[in-house]
Design an enzyme around this catalytic site. Structure first.
Site, mmCIF file in Angstrom:
data_model
loop_
_atom_site.group_PDB
_atom_site.id
_atom_site.type_symbol
_atom_site.label_atom_id
_atom_site.label_comp_id
_atom_site.label_asym_id
_atom_site.label_seq_id
_atom_site.Cartn_x
_atom_site.Cartn_y
_atom_site.Cartn_z
ATOM 1 C CB CYS A 89 -0.907 -0.021 1.229
ATOM 2 S SG CYS A 89 -2.014 1.390 1.359
ATOM 3 C CG HIS A 131 -5.621 -2.013 -1.558
ATOM 4 N ND1 HIS A 131 -4.667 -2.634 -0.800
ATOM 5 C CD2 HIS A 131 -5.347 -0.686 -1.486
ATOM 6 C CE1 HIS A 131 -3.856 -1.711 -0.279
ATOM 7 N NE2 HIS A 131 -4.243 -0.527 -0.680
ATOM 8 C CD GLU A 132 -6.824 1.721 -4.268
ATOM 9 O OE1 GLU A 132 -6.985 2.699 -3.510
ATOM 10 O OE2 GLU A 132 -5.722 1.172 -4.415
ATOM 11 C CG HIS A 135 -7.378 2.885 0.889
ATOM 12 N ND1 HIS A 135 -6.672 3.211 2.028
ATOM 13 C CD2 HIS A 135 -6.487 2.289 0.067
ATOM 14 C CE1 HIS A 135 -5.423 2.829 1.906
ATOM 15 N NE2 HIS A 135 -5.275 2.257 0.721
#
Length: 164
Positions: A89, A131-132, A135
């Site tokens: 990351c 992953h995004e 976030h």
């Protein structure tokens, strides 16, 4: 063209769920351009708006030569047996850990004009989409690791020069 600095683990903006983007609001097109410019830097597969200090639901991606973005994305489908993938990351520079991800993922959102956008893929694209979206929900991937690996990751992070 603006490549924005990446916020690092420990920054409160990375722990807060992002707010929806208001289509047509001032600054949305500029945000999208900044996200695209920032993700085009070498070695980057995705950048979420919170990583550049903006608490809005938006991310850009750069996977297999394809660069794009999505606003107000929602992870609508994952499939396959979750597998451990080596993940890193930008907000946790220099470190990487095996992270359980689904091998296929699909995201729905919109573009700057409110038109529907569907992104889906396998492998790195699936990993980036998951992953995004994490976030945007206020989760940095190290917090999703199994307990023993997470403890080691947090020890490693505290030992980094960039961590305050």
């Amino acid at each position: 063209m603006t490549v924005r600095p990446i916020r690092l683990f420990g920054d409160p903006v990375l722990r807060s769920p992002a707010d929806p983007v208001r289509i047509g609001a001032d600054g949305v097109r500029e945000l999208v351009q900044d996200l695209i410019d920032t993700v085009k830097e070498p070695g980057r597969a995705g950048v979420a708006a919170p990583q550049i200090g903006v608490g809005l639901r938006a991310f850009s991606y750069n996977v297999d030569g394809e660069v794009g973005y999505v606003l107000n994305p929602e992870l609508v489908e994952v499939s396959g047996e979750p597998e451990l993938m080596d993940e890193g990351c930008l907000s946790v520079p220099g470190l990487g850990y095996p992270t359980r991800r689904f091998p296929h993922a699909k995201v729905r959102g919109v573009d700057v004009d409110g038109n529907p956008v569907v992104l889906e893929g396998d492998g790195l694209m699936a990993e980036a989409l998951q992953h995004e979206c994490d976030h945007l929900d206020g989760t940095v991937y190290v917090m999703t690791l199994d307990p023993e690996t997470r403890r080691q990751a947090l020890r490693d992070i505290r030992a980094q020069d960039w961590f305050h």
